[in-house]
Design an enzyme around this catalytic site. Sequence first.
Site, PDB file in Angstrom:
ATOM      1  N   LYS A 107      21.675  13.841  12.769  1.00  0.00           N
ATOM      2  CA  LYS A 107      21.421  15.344  13.210  1.00  0.00           C
ATOM      3  C   LYS A 107      21.824  16.095  12.045  1.00  0.00           C
ATOM      4  CE  LYS A 107      21.338  17.631  17.157  1.00  0.00           C
ATOM      5  NZ  LYS A 107      20.805  16.966  18.437  1.00  0.00           N
TER       6      LYS A 107
HETATM    7  N1  GLU Z   1      17.407  18.094  19.305  1.00  0.00           N
HETATM    8  C1  GLU Z   1      16.941  16.979  20.445  1.00  0.00           C
HETATM    9  C2  GLU Z   1      18.108  15.945  20.748  1.00  0.00           C
HETATM   10  O1  GLU Z   1      19.299  16.455  20.912  1.00  0.00           O
HETATM   11  C3  GLU Z   1      15.646  16.340  19.999  1.00  0.00           C
HETATM   12  C4  GLU Z   1      15.853  15.212  18.895  1.00  0.00           C
HETATM   13  C5  GLU Z   1      14.658  14.659  18.329  1.00  0.00           C
HETATM   14  O2  GLU Z   1      13.626  14.985  19.184  1.00  0.00           O
HETATM   15  O3  GLU Z   1      14.575  13.941  17.418  1.00  0.00           O
HETATM   16  O4  GLU Z   1      17.780  15.066  21.535  1.00  0.00           O
END
Ligand code: GLU
Length: 476
Positions: A107
Amino acid sequence: MNSTAEPSFRQSVDLMFNRAVARMDLPPGLEEKIRVCNATYTVRFGVRLRGGIHTFTGYRSVHSEHMEPVKGGIRYAPTVHQDEVEALAALMTYKCALVEAPFGGSKGGLRIDPRQYDEHELELITRRFTYELAKRDLIHPSQNVPAPDMGTGEREMAWMADQYARMNTRDINARACVTGKPLAAGGIHGRVEATGRGVQYALREFFRHDEDKQKAGLSGTLDGKRIIVQGLGNVGYHAALFLSTEDGARITAVIEHDGALVNPKGLDVEKVREHLIETGGITGCDQGEYVENGNAVLEEECDILIPAAMEGVINMHNAPNIKAPLIIEAANGPLTAGADEILRKRGCVIIPDLYANAGGVTVSYFEWVKNLSHIRFGRMQRRQEEARNALLIEELQRLAREGGLKTGLSDNFVRQYLNGAGELELVRSGLDDTMREAYRAMREVWHGRDDVHDLRVAAYIVSIERVASSYRDKGL
Ligand code: GLU
Protein backbone atom coordinates in the site's frame (compact mmCIF):
# COMPACT_ATOMS: atom_id res chain seq x y z
CA MET A 1 -12.12 9.97 16.30
CA ASN A 2 -10.28 7.13 18.08
CA SER A 3 -10.06 7.43 21.83
CA THR A 4 -6.60 6.99 23.31
CA ALA A 5 -7.66 3.60 24.71
CA GLU A 6 -8.28 2.40 21.20
CA PRO A 7 -5.40 0.58 19.45
CA SER A 8 -3.96 2.09 16.28
CA PHE A 9 -5.20 0.89 12.88
CA ARG A 10 -2.17 -1.39 12.45
CA GLN A 11 -2.58 -2.79 15.95
CA SER A 12 -6.26 -3.36 15.19
CA VAL A 13 -5.37 -5.43 12.10
CA ASP A 14 -2.80 -7.36 14.16
CA LEU A 15 -5.38 -8.07 16.86
CA MET A 16 -7.76 -9.44 14.24
CA PHE A 17 -4.90 -11.53 12.79
CA ASN A 18 -4.06 -12.83 16.28
CA ARG A 19 -7.65 -13.93 16.91
CA ALA A 20 -7.39 -16.09 13.80
CA VAL A 21 -3.93 -17.59 14.34
CA ALA A 22 -4.90 -18.54 17.89
CA ARG A 23 -7.22 -21.05 16.21
CA MET A 24 -4.60 -22.31 13.76
CA ASP A 25 -1.65 -24.61 14.06
CA LEU A 26 1.17 -22.75 12.35
CA PRO A 27 4.79 -23.86 12.80
CA PRO A 28 6.79 -21.74 15.26
CA GLY A 29 7.98 -18.50 13.74
CA LEU A 30 5.77 -18.60 10.68
CA GLU A 31 2.98 -16.70 12.43
CA GLU A 32 5.36 -13.82 13.16
CA LYS A 33 6.80 -13.97 9.62
CA ILE A 34 3.36 -13.56 8.10
CA ARG A 35 2.16 -10.88 10.51
CA VAL A 36 5.06 -8.42 10.25
CA CYS A 37 5.36 -5.84 7.52
CA ASN A 38 8.45 -6.59 5.40
CA ALA A 39 9.45 -3.03 4.60
CA THR A 40 8.09 0.50 4.51
CA TYR A 41 9.83 3.04 2.32
CA THR A 42 9.49 6.72 3.04
CA VAL A 43 10.28 9.11 0.22
CA ARG A 44 10.59 12.87 0.58
CA PHE A 45 10.83 14.92 -2.53
CA GLY A 46 10.59 18.52 -3.62
CA VAL A 47 8.48 19.93 -6.42
CA ARG A 48 8.84 23.46 -7.74
CA LEU A 49 5.38 25.05 -7.45
CA ARG A 50 4.06 28.58 -7.19
CA GLY A 51 7.56 30.07 -7.25
CA GLY A 52 8.98 27.93 -4.44
CA ILE A 53 9.97 24.38 -3.60
CA HIS A 54 7.33 22.29 -1.84
CA THR A 55 8.42 19.14 -0.02
CA PHE A 56 6.12 16.11 0.09
CA THR A 57 6.24 12.88 2.08
CA GLY A 58 5.10 9.60 0.56
CA TYR A 59 5.15 5.97 1.60
CA ARG A 60 5.06 2.56 -0.03
CA SER A 61 4.77 -0.30 2.38
CA VAL A 62 5.36 -3.91 1.37
CA HIS A 63 3.72 -6.28 3.79
CA SER A 64 4.30 -9.70 2.27
CA GLU A 65 6.23 -10.91 -0.78
CA HIS A 66 5.11 -14.53 -0.64
CA MET A 67 3.83 -13.77 -4.15
CA GLU A 68 5.03 -11.08 -6.52
CA PRO A 69 4.21 -8.55 -7.72
CA VAL A 70 2.85 -7.05 -4.55
CA LYS A 71 -0.36 -5.10 -4.98
CA GLY A 72 -2.32 -2.32 -3.39
CA GLY A 73 -3.56 1.21 -3.87
CA ILE A 74 -1.97 4.59 -3.33
CA ARG A 75 -3.97 7.11 -1.32
CA TYR A 76 -3.71 10.88 -1.28
CA ALA A 77 -4.81 12.37 2.02
CA PRO A 78 -3.40 14.82 4.57
CA THR A 79 -3.80 12.14 7.25
CA VAL A 80 -1.60 9.52 5.55
CA HIS A 81 1.06 8.12 7.89
CA GLN A 82 3.23 5.04 8.28
CA ASP A 83 0.97 3.14 10.67
CA GLU A 84 -1.93 3.55 8.27
CA VAL A 85 -0.13 2.37 5.11
CA GLU A 86 1.27 -0.62 7.02
CA ALA A 87 -2.19 -1.62 8.23
CA LEU A 88 -3.57 -1.22 4.71
CA ALA A 89 -0.67 -3.20 3.20
CA ALA A 90 -1.33 -6.07 5.62
CA LEU A 91 -5.01 -6.03 4.67
CA MET A 92 -3.98 -6.27 1.01
CA THR A 93 -2.01 -9.46 1.71
CA TYR A 94 -5.03 -11.14 3.31
CA LYS A 95 -7.47 -9.71 0.76
CA CYS A 96 -5.49 -10.99 -2.24
CA ALA A 97 -5.10 -14.43 -0.66
CA LEU A 98 -8.83 -14.64 0.09
CA VAL A 99 -9.91 -13.86 -3.48
CA GLU A 100 -7.04 -15.80 -5.04
CA ALA A 101 -5.45 -12.81 -6.73
CA PRO A 102 -1.82 -13.95 -7.12
CA PHE A 103 -0.20 -11.01 -5.35
CA GLY A 104 1.53 -10.09 -2.13
CA GLY A 105 0.24 -7.10 -0.17
CA SER A 106 1.38 -3.51 -0.45
CA LYS A 107 0.00 0.00 0.00
CA GLY A 108 1.15 3.52 -0.58
CA GLY A 109 0.21 6.99 0.43
CA LEU A 110 1.11 10.58 -0.18
CA ARG A 111 0.54 13.09 2.60
CA ILE A 112 -1.29 15.76 0.66
CA ASP A 113 -4.69 17.39 0.51
CA PRO A 114 -5.38 17.03 -3.23
CA ARG A 115 -8.08 19.73 -3.08
CA GLN A 116 -5.40 22.34 -2.38
CA TYR A 117 -3.73 21.82 -5.77
CA ASP A 118 -4.85 22.31 -9.35
CA GLU A 119 -4.66 19.58 -11.96
CA HIS A 120 -1.34 20.64 -13.40
CA GLU A 121 0.27 20.79 -9.95
CA LEU A 122 -1.13 17.38 -9.06
CA GLU A 123 0.34 15.96 -12.26
CA LEU A 124 3.79 17.36 -11.44
CA ILE A 125 3.59 15.97 -7.90
CA THR A 126 2.32 12.57 -9.06
CA ARG A 127 4.97 12.22 -11.75
CA ARG A 128 7.70 13.08 -9.27
CA PHE A 129 6.31 10.65 -6.66
CA THR A 130 6.15 7.97 -9.37
CA TYR A 131 9.77 8.65 -10.30
CA GLU A 132 10.84 8.20 -6.67
CA LEU A 133 8.94 4.92 -6.37
CA ALA A 134 9.80 3.52 -9.81
CA LYS A 135 13.54 4.01 -9.45
CA ARG A 136 13.35 1.80 -6.35
CA ASP A 137 11.18 -0.82 -8.15
CA LEU A 138 8.25 0.17 -5.96
CA ILE A 139 6.30 0.58 -9.17
CA HIS A 140 7.05 -2.26 -11.57
CA PRO A 141 4.88 -4.73 -13.56
CA SER A 142 6.52 -7.76 -11.94
CA GLN A 143 7.46 -6.27 -8.56
CA ASN A 144 4.92 -3.79 -7.29
CA VAL A 145 1.68 -2.71 -8.96
CA PRO A 146 -0.21 0.24 -7.41
CA ALA A 147 -3.87 1.14 -8.00
CA PRO A 148 -6.30 3.87 -6.97
CA ASP A 149 -7.41 4.39 -3.39
CA MET A 150 -8.85 7.34 -1.47
CA GLY A 151 -8.02 10.62 -3.21
CA THR A 152 -6.71 8.99 -6.39
CA GLY A 153 -8.39 7.62 -9.50
CA GLU A 154 -7.97 6.94 -13.19
CA ARG A 155 -6.28 10.27 -13.83
CA GLU A 156 -3.45 9.68 -11.34
CA MET A 157 -2.99 6.10 -12.57
CA ALA A 158 -2.62 7.34 -16.16
CA TRP A 159 0.11 9.79 -15.07
CA MET A 160 1.88 7.02 -13.15
CA ALA A 161 1.73 4.57 -16.06
CA ASP A 162 3.01 7.20 -18.46
CA GLN A 163 5.83 8.24 -16.14
CA TYR A 164 6.89 4.61 -15.69
CA ALA A 165 6.79 4.03 -19.47
CA ARG A 166 9.00 7.09 -20.05
CA MET A 167 11.54 5.71 -17.59
CA ASN A 168 11.37 2.19 -19.09
CA THR A 169 11.05 2.66 -22.80
CA ARG A 170 12.00 -0.95 -23.61
CA ASP A 171 9.56 -2.59 -21.23
CA ILE A 172 6.87 -4.13 -23.42
CA ASN A 173 4.76 -4.74 -20.30
CA ALA A 174 5.04 -1.18 -19.01
CA ARG A 175 1.28 -0.72 -18.92
CA ALA A 176 0.99 -3.47 -16.31
CA CYS A 177 2.94 -1.32 -13.82
CA VAL A 178 -0.27 0.10 -12.37
CA THR A 179 -4.00 -0.77 -12.53
CA GLY A 180 -7.12 1.35 -12.45
CA LYS A 181 -6.03 3.24 -15.57
CA PRO A 182 -8.50 4.88 -17.95
CA LEU A 183 -9.61 2.61 -20.79
CA ALA A 184 -7.62 4.49 -23.40
CA ALA A 185 -4.44 4.11 -21.35
CA GLY A 186 -4.73 0.34 -20.96
CA GLY A 187 -7.50 0.10 -18.37
CA ILE A 188 -10.32 -2.42 -18.30
CA HIS A 189 -14.10 -2.06 -18.47
CA GLY A 190 -15.69 -2.28 -15.05
CA ARG A 191 -12.70 -1.30 -12.89
CA VAL A 192 -14.19 1.98 -11.66
CA GLU A 193 -17.39 0.30 -10.47
CA ALA A 194 -15.58 -2.87 -9.31
CA THR A 195 -15.36 -2.34 -5.54
CA GLY A 196 -18.99 -1.21 -5.27
CA ARG A 197 -20.06 -4.01 -7.59
CA GLY A 198 -18.17 -6.46 -5.37
CA VAL A 199 -20.08 -5.17 -2.32
CA GLN A 200 -23.33 -5.86 -4.18
CA TYR A 201 -22.21 -9.38 -5.16
CA ALA A 202 -21.09 -10.05 -1.59
CA LEU A 203 -24.50 -9.04 -0.21
CA ARG A 204 -26.32 -11.06 -2.86
CA GLU A 205 -24.27 -14.10 -1.89
CA PHE A 206 -24.96 -13.53 1.82
CA PHE A 207 -28.68 -13.31 1.11
CA ARG A 208 -28.59 -16.69 -0.72
CA HIS A 209 -27.98 -18.47 2.59
CA ASP A 210 -30.92 -18.67 5.00
CA GLU A 211 -28.75 -19.81 7.88
CA ASP A 212 -26.51 -16.75 7.48
CA LYS A 213 -29.41 -14.32 7.26
CA GLN A 214 -30.92 -15.85 10.38
CA LYS A 215 -27.73 -15.11 12.30
CA ALA A 216 -28.37 -11.43 11.59
CA GLY A 217 -32.10 -11.80 12.27
CA LEU A 218 -32.86 -11.01 8.63
CA SER A 219 -34.95 -12.85 6.06
CA GLY A 220 -36.08 -12.58 2.45
CA THR A 221 -34.08 -10.87 -0.25
CA LEU A 222 -32.38 -7.49 -0.61
CA ASP A 223 -35.65 -6.12 -1.97
CA GLY A 224 -36.96 -3.42 0.37
CA LYS A 225 -34.06 -3.66 2.83
CA ARG A 226 -33.14 -0.38 4.54
CA ILE A 227 -29.50 0.54 3.98
CA ILE A 228 -27.40 3.33 5.48
CA VAL A 229 -24.30 4.22 3.47
CA GLN A 230 -21.46 6.17 5.03
CA GLY A 231 -19.38 7.86 2.32
CA LEU A 232 -20.63 8.43 -1.20
CA GLY A 233 -17.23 8.24 -2.88
CA ASN A 234 -16.49 5.81 -5.67
CA VAL A 235 -17.15 2.69 -3.58
CA GLY A 236 -20.17 3.88 -1.58
CA TYR A 237 -21.78 5.45 -4.63
CA HIS A 238 -21.56 2.37 -6.84
CA ALA A 239 -22.64 0.00 -4.07
CA ALA A 240 -25.64 2.22 -3.21
CA LEU A 241 -26.55 2.73 -6.86
CA PHE A 242 -26.51 -0.96 -7.78
CA LEU A 243 -28.25 -2.13 -4.61
CA SER A 244 -31.05 0.41 -5.04
CA THR A 245 -31.56 0.22 -8.81
CA GLU A 246 -30.92 -3.50 -9.36
CA ASP A 247 -31.86 -5.22 -6.09
CA GLY A 248 -34.69 -3.03 -4.86
CA ALA A 249 -32.96 -2.01 -1.62
CA ARG A 250 -33.81 1.36 -0.05
CA ILE A 251 -30.92 3.72 0.70
CA THR A 252 -32.53 5.35 3.73
CA ALA A 253 -29.53 7.54 4.59
CA VAL A 254 -26.25 8.71 3.15
CA ILE A 255 -23.62 10.15 5.47
CA GLU A 256 -20.98 12.51 4.09
CA HIS A 257 -18.32 14.82 5.56
CA ASP A 258 -20.79 17.70 5.95
CA GLY A 259 -23.75 15.81 7.41
CA ALA A 260 -26.30 13.20 6.44
CA LEU A 261 -29.30 12.98 4.15
CA VAL A 262 -32.18 10.86 5.37
CA ASN A 263 -35.16 9.56 3.43
CA PRO A 264 -37.08 6.54 4.78
CA LYS A 265 -38.60 5.93 1.34
CA GLY A 266 -35.15 5.59 -0.21
CA LEU A 267 -32.83 8.20 -1.70
CA ASP A 268 -32.24 8.68 -5.41
CA VAL A 269 -28.53 7.87 -5.29
CA GLU A 270 -27.74 9.32 -8.69
CA LYS A 271 -29.26 12.70 -7.75
CA VAL A 272 -27.47 12.83 -4.41
CA ARG A 273 -24.18 12.03 -6.09
CA GLU A 274 -24.75 14.76 -8.71
CA HIS A 275 -25.33 17.28 -5.93
CA LEU A 276 -22.20 16.08 -4.12
CA ILE A 277 -20.04 16.46 -7.20
CA GLU A 278 -21.46 19.88 -8.06
CA THR A 279 -21.29 21.42 -4.59
CA GLY A 280 -18.70 19.33 -2.76
CA GLY A 281 -21.18 18.22 -0.10
CA ILE A 282 -24.74 17.08 0.55
CA THR A 283 -25.87 20.24 2.33
CA GLY A 284 -28.80 21.75 0.43
CA CYS A 285 -29.66 18.57 -1.45
CA ASP A 286 -33.45 18.32 -1.78
CA GLN A 287 -33.60 14.51 -1.93
CA GLY A 288 -33.99 13.97 1.79
CA GLU A 289 -33.96 15.53 5.23
CA TYR A 290 -30.59 17.08 6.09
CA VAL A 291 -29.03 16.15 9.44
CA GLU A 292 -26.01 18.17 10.49
CA ASN A 293 -24.54 15.57 12.84
CA GLY A 294 -23.84 12.89 10.23
CA ASN A 295 -22.13 10.51 12.65
CA ALA A 296 -25.30 10.23 14.73
CA VAL A 297 -27.03 8.73 11.68
CA LEU A 298 -24.67 5.73 11.85
CA GLU A 299 -26.67 4.81 14.94
CA GLU A 300 -30.08 4.90 13.24
CA GLU A 301 -32.27 1.82 12.69
CA CYS A 302 -31.59 -0.01 9.42
CA ASP A 303 -31.13 -3.53 8.06
CA ILE A 304 -27.67 -3.04 6.59
CA LEU A 305 -24.96 -0.51 7.40
CA ILE A 306 -22.29 0.11 4.75
CA PRO A 307 -19.31 2.11 6.01
CA ALA A 308 -17.55 3.06 2.76
CA ALA A 309 -15.14 5.83 3.73
CA MET A 310 -12.41 5.98 6.35
CA GLU A 311 -10.96 3.57 8.87
CA GLY A 312 -12.01 3.74 12.51
CA VAL A 313 -15.43 5.39 12.00
CA ILE A 314 -17.08 2.74 14.14
CA ASN A 315 -15.13 2.58 17.36
CA MET A 316 -15.53 1.89 21.06
CA HIS A 317 -17.42 5.18 21.52
CA ASN A 318 -20.25 4.62 19.09
CA ALA A 319 -20.27 0.83 18.69
CA PRO A 320 -22.63 0.28 21.66
CA ASN A 321 -25.23 2.48 19.91
CA ILE A 322 -25.06 0.93 16.45
CA LYS A 323 -28.38 -0.80 15.70
CA ALA A 324 -27.68 -2.40 12.30
CA PRO A 325 -27.88 -6.20 12.50
CA LEU A 326 -25.62 -6.52 9.44
CA ILE A 327 -22.55 -4.43 8.63
CA ILE A 328 -20.60 -4.80 5.42
CA GLU A 329 -17.18 -3.15 5.49
CA ALA A 330 -16.86 -1.50 2.08
CA ALA A 331 -14.00 0.65 3.44
CA ASN A 332 -10.75 -0.75 4.79
CA GLY A 333 -10.80 -0.99 8.58
CA PRO A 334 -13.98 1.01 9.30
CA LEU A 335 -14.46 -0.95 12.56
CA THR A 336 -11.73 -0.85 15.17
CA ALA A 337 -10.90 -4.13 16.91
CA GLY A 338 -12.74 -2.81 19.99
CA ALA A 339 -15.88 -1.99 18.03
CA ASP A 340 -15.71 -5.36 16.33
CA GLU A 341 -15.74 -7.09 19.70
CA ILE A 342 -18.64 -5.04 21.09
CA LEU A 343 -20.77 -5.61 17.98
CA ARG A 344 -19.95 -9.31 17.67
CA LYS A 345 -20.98 -9.90 21.27
CA ARG A 346 -24.27 -8.20 20.50
CA GLY A 347 -24.91 -10.65 17.65
CA CYS A 348 -24.29 -8.22 14.80
CA VAL A 349 -23.04 -9.99 11.68
CA ILE A 350 -20.02 -8.27 10.11
CA ILE A 351 -18.95 -9.00 6.54
CA PRO A 352 -15.26 -8.09 6.84
CA ASP A 353 -13.28 -5.64 4.69
CA LEU A 354 -10.79 -8.16 3.34
CA TYR A 355 -13.72 -9.88 1.65
CA ALA A 356 -16.29 -7.10 1.23
CA ASN A 357 -14.13 -4.64 -0.70
CA ALA A 358 -11.97 -7.17 -2.58
CA GLY A 359 -13.82 -6.46 -5.85
CA GLY A 360 -11.37 -3.64 -6.59
CA VAL A 361 -8.23 -5.73 -6.48
CA THR A 362 -9.99 -8.60 -8.24
CA VAL A 363 -10.71 -6.47 -11.30
CA SER A 364 -7.22 -4.96 -10.98
CA TYR A 365 -5.96 -8.51 -11.37
CA PHE A 366 -8.00 -8.86 -14.58
CA GLU A 367 -6.58 -5.55 -15.84
CA TRP A 368 -3.01 -6.65 -15.10
CA VAL A 369 -3.61 -9.94 -16.97
CA LYS A 370 -5.12 -7.98 -19.88
CA ASN A 371 -2.05 -5.72 -20.00
CA LEU A 372 0.34 -8.67 -19.96
CA SER A 373 -1.60 -10.52 -22.64
CA HIS A 374 -1.94 -7.37 -24.75
CA ILE A 375 -5.48 -8.25 -25.81
CA ARG A 376 -8.89 -7.26 -24.56
CA PHE A 377 -11.04 -9.97 -22.98
CA GLY A 378 -13.59 -11.45 -25.37
CA ARG A 379 -11.92 -10.19 -28.55
CA MET A 380 -11.27 -13.66 -29.98
CA GLN A 381 -14.49 -15.45 -29.04
CA ARG A 382 -17.31 -12.90 -28.90
CA ARG A 383 -18.46 -12.98 -32.54
CA GLN A 384 -17.89 -16.70 -32.83
CA GLU A 385 -20.11 -17.21 -29.80
CA GLU A 386 -22.75 -14.95 -31.35
CA ALA A 387 -22.63 -16.88 -34.65
CA ARG A 388 -23.16 -20.21 -32.87
CA ASN A 389 -25.99 -18.75 -30.81
CA ALA A 390 -27.61 -17.45 -34.01
CA LEU A 391 -27.39 -20.93 -35.54
CA LEU A 392 -29.18 -22.44 -32.58
CA ILE A 393 -31.91 -19.76 -32.58
CA GLU A 394 -32.52 -20.21 -36.32
CA GLU A 395 -32.81 -23.96 -35.88
CA LEU A 396 -35.22 -23.66 -32.96
CA GLN A 397 -37.34 -21.16 -34.88
CA ARG A 398 -37.41 -23.49 -37.91
CA LEU A 399 -38.50 -26.40 -35.71
CA ALA A 400 -41.23 -24.30 -34.11
CA ARG A 401 -42.46 -23.16 -37.52
CA GLU A 402 -42.39 -26.58 -39.13
CA GLY A 403 -43.85 -28.23 -36.05
CA GLY A 404 -46.80 -25.87 -36.32
CA LEU A 405 -46.29 -24.37 -32.84
CA LYS A 406 -48.39 -21.25 -32.19
CA THR A 407 -45.72 -19.59 -30.08
CA GLY A 408 -42.01 -19.25 -30.72
CA LEU A 409 -39.06 -17.82 -28.83
CA SER A 410 -39.73 -14.43 -27.28
CA ASP A 411 -37.97 -11.42 -28.82
CA ASN A 412 -36.45 -10.60 -25.47
CA PHE A 413 -34.93 -14.08 -25.15
CA VAL A 414 -33.60 -13.99 -28.71
CA ARG A 415 -32.00 -10.57 -28.19
CA GLN A 416 -30.33 -11.57 -24.94
CA TYR A 417 -29.22 -14.98 -26.18
CA LEU A 418 -27.68 -13.60 -29.35
CA ASN A 419 -25.47 -11.20 -27.43
CA GLY A 420 -21.92 -12.55 -27.06
CA ALA A 421 -20.11 -11.49 -23.91
CA GLY A 422 -17.89 -8.42 -24.26
CA GLU A 423 -15.22 -7.33 -21.81
CA LEU A 424 -17.60 -5.77 -19.29
CA GLU A 425 -19.80 -8.88 -19.11
CA LEU A 426 -16.73 -11.08 -18.70
CA VAL A 427 -15.28 -8.86 -15.98
CA ARG A 428 -18.57 -8.90 -14.06
CA SER A 429 -18.84 -12.65 -14.45
CA GLY A 430 -15.27 -13.13 -13.20
CA LEU A 431 -15.94 -10.82 -10.27
CA ASP A 432 -19.20 -12.55 -9.36
CA ASP A 433 -17.50 -15.94 -9.46
CA THR A 434 -14.65 -14.65 -7.29
CA MET A 435 -16.99 -13.20 -4.66
CA ARG A 436 -19.05 -16.40 -4.52
CA GLU A 437 -15.98 -18.64 -4.28
CA ALA A 438 -14.38 -16.56 -1.54
CA TYR A 439 -17.64 -16.51 0.41
CA ARG A 440 -17.90 -20.29 0.09
CA ALA A 441 -14.38 -20.68 1.49
CA MET A 442 -15.12 -18.35 4.44
CA ARG A 443 -18.48 -19.93 5.09
CA GLU A 444 -17.03 -23.42 5.24
CA VAL A 445 -14.80 -22.31 8.13
CA TRP A 446 -17.54 -20.18 9.76
CA HIS A 447 -20.06 -23.01 9.90
CA GLY A 448 -17.65 -25.93 9.89
CA ARG A 449 -15.66 -25.21 13.03
CA ASP A 450 -16.91 -25.00 16.60
CA ASP A 451 -14.30 -22.44 17.57
CA VAL A 452 -15.17 -19.97 14.79
CA HIS A 453 -18.15 -17.71 15.39
CA ASP A 454 -17.72 -14.87 12.93
CA LEU A 455 -16.89 -14.19 9.31
CA ARG A 456 -13.81 -12.10 10.05
CA VAL A 457 -11.98 -14.89 11.86
CA ALA A 458 -13.10 -17.28 9.12
CA ALA A 459 -11.77 -14.95 6.39
CA TYR A 460 -8.44 -14.49 8.16
CA ILE A 461 -8.07 -18.26 8.68
CA VAL A 462 -8.65 -18.95 4.97
CA SER A 463 -6.18 -16.22 3.96
CA ILE A 464 -3.46 -16.98 6.47
CA GLU A 465 -3.63 -20.67 5.61
CA ARG A 466 -3.05 -19.82 1.93
CA VAL A 467 -0.17 -17.45 2.69
CA ALA A 468 1.34 -20.06 5.03
CA SER A 469 1.16 -22.80 2.43
CA SER A 470 2.83 -20.59 -0.13
CA TYR A 471 5.69 -20.00 2.35
CA ARG A 472 5.83 -23.75 3.05
CA ASP A 473 6.02 -24.48 -0.69
CA LYS A 474 9.03 -22.19 -0.86
CA GLY A 475 10.69 -24.26 1.87
CA LEU A 476 10.41 -21.60 4.56
N1 GLU B 1 -7.10 0.38 -3.14
C1 GLU B 1 -7.93 -0.77 -3.39
C2 GLU B 1 -7.99 -1.66 -2.16
O1 GLU B 1 -7.84 -1.20 -1.06
C3 GLU B 1 -7.55 -1.50 -4.66
C4 GLU B 1 -6.21 -2.14 -4.69
C5 GLU B 1 -5.82 -2.70 -6.06
O2 GLU B 1 -6.66 -2.70 -6.94
O3 GLU B 1 -4.67 -3.12 -6.18
O4 GLU B 1 -8.28 -2.81 -2.23
